[in-house]
Design a protein around this motif. Structure first.
Motif, PDB file in Angstrom:
ATOM      1  N   ARG A   1       0.835  -1.207   0.000  1.00  0.00           N
ATOM      2  CA  ARG A   1       0.000   0.000   0.000  1.00  0.00           C
ATOM      3  C   ARG A   1       0.865   1.250   0.000  1.00  0.00           C
ATOM      4  NH1 ARG A   1      -3.093  -2.800   4.388  1.00  0.00           N
ATOM      5  NH2 ARG A   1      -5.134  -3.358   3.580  1.00  0.00           N
TER       6      ARG A   1
ATOM      7  N   LYS B   1      -1.212  -4.319  -6.315  1.00  0.00           N
ATOM      8  CA  LYS B   1      -1.058  -5.786  -6.345  1.00  0.00           C
ATOM      9  C   LYS B   1      -0.051  -6.065  -7.457  1.00  0.00           C
ATOM     10  CE  LYS B   1      -3.397  -8.356  -4.300  1.00  0.00           C
ATOM     11  NZ  LYS B   1      -4.381  -9.402  -4.135  1.00  0.00           N
TER      12      LYS B   1
ATOM     13  N   THR C   1      -5.266 -12.034  -0.417  1.00  0.00           N
ATOM     14  CA  THR C   1      -5.905 -11.610   0.835  1.00  0.00           C
ATOM     15  C   THR C   1      -7.039 -12.571   1.129  1.00  0.00           C
ATOM     16  OG1 THR C   1      -5.406  -9.325   0.234  1.00  0.00           O
ATOM     17  CG2 THR C   1      -6.973  -9.647   2.021  1.00  0.00           C
TER      18      THR C   1
ATOM     19  N   HIS D   1     -12.372 -11.947   4.542  1.00  0.00           N
ATOM     20  CA  HIS D   1     -12.489 -11.138   5.756  1.00  0.00           C
ATOM     21  C   HIS D   1     -13.574 -10.095   5.582  1.00  0.00           C
ATOM     22  CE1 HIS D   1     -10.079  -8.633   3.072  1.00  0.00           C
ATOM     23  NE2 HIS D   1     -10.408  -7.592   3.808  1.00  0.00           N
TER      24      HIS D   1
ATOM     25  N   TYR E   1     -10.540  -4.034  10.711  1.00  0.00           N
ATOM     26  CA  TYR E   1      -9.617  -2.893  10.819  1.00  0.00           C
ATOM     27  C   TYR E   1     -10.157  -1.793  11.731  1.00  0.00           C
ATOM     28  CZ  TYR E   1      -7.962  -4.793   6.322  1.00  0.00           C
ATOM     29  OH  TYR E   1      -7.503  -5.593   5.319  1.00  0.00           O
TER      30      TYR E   1
ATOM     31  N   HIS F   1     -15.036 -10.432   1.731  1.00  0.00           N
ATOM     32  CA  HIS F   1     -14.370 -10.325   0.434  1.00  0.00           C
ATOM     33  C   HIS F   1     -12.952 -10.871   0.534  1.00  0.00           C
ATOM     34  CE1 HIS F   1     -13.483  -6.575   2.544  1.00  0.00           C
ATOM     35  NE2 HIS F   1     -12.411  -6.418   1.776  1.00  0.00           N
TER      36      HIS F   1
HETATM   37  O1  LIG Z   1      -6.223  -6.400  -2.967  1.00  0.00           O
HETATM   38  C1  LIG Z   1      -6.421  -7.247  -2.106  1.00  0.00           C
HETATM   39  O2  LIG Z   1      -5.684  -8.199  -1.940  1.00  0.00           O
HETATM   40  C2  LIG Z   1      -7.608  -7.065  -1.182  1.00  0.00           C
HETATM   41  C3  LIG Z   1      -7.336  -6.008  -0.177  1.00  0.00           C
HETATM   42  C4  LIG Z   1      -8.315  -5.984   0.935  1.00  0.00           C
HETATM   43  O3  LIG Z   1      -9.416  -6.495   0.882  1.00  0.00           O
HETATM   44  C5  LIG Z   1      -7.917  -5.305   2.164  1.00  0.00           C
HETATM   45  O4  LIG Z   1      -6.777  -4.843   2.259  1.00  0.00           O
HETATM   46  O5  LIG Z   1      -8.754  -5.229   3.085  1.00  0.00           O
END
Ligand SMILES: O=C(O)CCC(=O)C(=O)O
Length: 260
Positions: free
Chosen positions: A72, A117, A125, A128, A133, A213
């Motif tokens: 990120r 990515k 990922t 979740h 978070y 997701h």
């Molecule tokens: O791009 C990804 O791997 C998903 C990212 C994601 O869902 C997150 O960081 O919460």
């Protein structure tokens, strides 16, 4: 509220997510992509590395092959006026005010990033809910994920379980890191209904913080870039002393001008 927004909000309430095609105009994409790629090449801080997150497929340490791969580009809001603008753009503000039915704040404490990515070293990922978070009085936040390029299951695009935001799960259905456990038969059955999104450059997906997701690895040869922000209503405050309350938030004004 515009009729299109009304339909999109109804879809989000029903399914937990909604794709908004052509959310970013072409000129915004043309302006933002080179900035994002330039900052990635120059490794402009603050950064989060794949090796530090340690998701499946990530390099095992910062010294391993690919260990400096960025996950990120953090604080998108503070990185460039263009990214800031799209975090608080009228199209976002109007949509969120209509959804929350009150004034809206954007968090700078999490998401607020350019999610990358990378081919080869970009990790997957697991399933979740983004509420993992957040610490808020109510579990009612909405994120906007804006695709700066094409996103499919081939380059690590998102998968969602429709209607999972409204499902009730026990704590035992998640692991210690709050990922949905696929070693359980009940969870595996739920995830079988997941859909993979195809996003064209400029499309956005709006999704609820309780929607399950996941995303796979990037099997293409180009880095994938997405601008991601999260919003909540003014009456839903972050809990004092938590990361969610750690940074001043941005109140969405009505009707800002285009910065370019
Ligand atoms: O791009 C990804 O791997 C998903 C990212 C994601 O869902 C997150 O960081 O919460």
């Amino acid at each position: 509220m515009q009729p299109a927004q009304q339909t999109q909000i109804a879809s989000l309430r029903r399914d937990g997510f909604v794709v908004v095609p052509n959310f970013l105009p072409h000129d915004a994409l043309e302006a933002m992509r080179p900035v994002a790629l330039g900052q990635l090449a120059a490794r402009v801080p603050p950064l989060e590395l794949e090796a530090d997150l340690k998701y499946p497929g990530a390099p095992s340490s910062q010294d391993a092959a690919g260990g400096q791969t960025v996950r990120r580009l953090l604080d998108a809001y503070g990185r460039d006026p263009l990214f800031a603008f799209w975090g608080v753009a009228p199209g976002v503000g109007d949509w969120m005010r209509a959804y929350f039915d009150e004034d809206v704040l954007m968090s700078r404490a999490h998401h607020n990033c350019l999610m990358t990515k990378h081919p080869r070293y970009g990790s997957m990922t697991g399933w979740h809910r983004d509420i993992r978070y957040w610490s808020f009085e109510r579990e009612d936040l909405v994120s906007v994920w804006m695709a700066l390029g094409e996103e499919t299951s081939d380059n690590g695009g998102l998968w969602f379980v429709p209607r999972s935001h409204a499902m009730t799960f026990g704590e035992e259905q998640f692991d210690a890191a709050k990922f949905f456990r696929l070693d359980r038969r009940d969870n595996a059955e739920i995830v079988r209904s997941a859909v993979s999104l195809r996003l064209a450059p400029g499309d956005a997906v709006f999704f609820h913080c309780n929607t399950l997701h996941s995303a796979g690895q990037n099997r293409s040869d180009a880095v994938k870039l997405s601008l991601v922000y999260t919003y909540h209503g003014l009456s839903n405050a972050p809990k004092a002393g938590t990361r969610s309350a750690s940074k001043a938030e941005v109140r969405l004004a009505v009707g800002a001008a285009r910065p370019y």
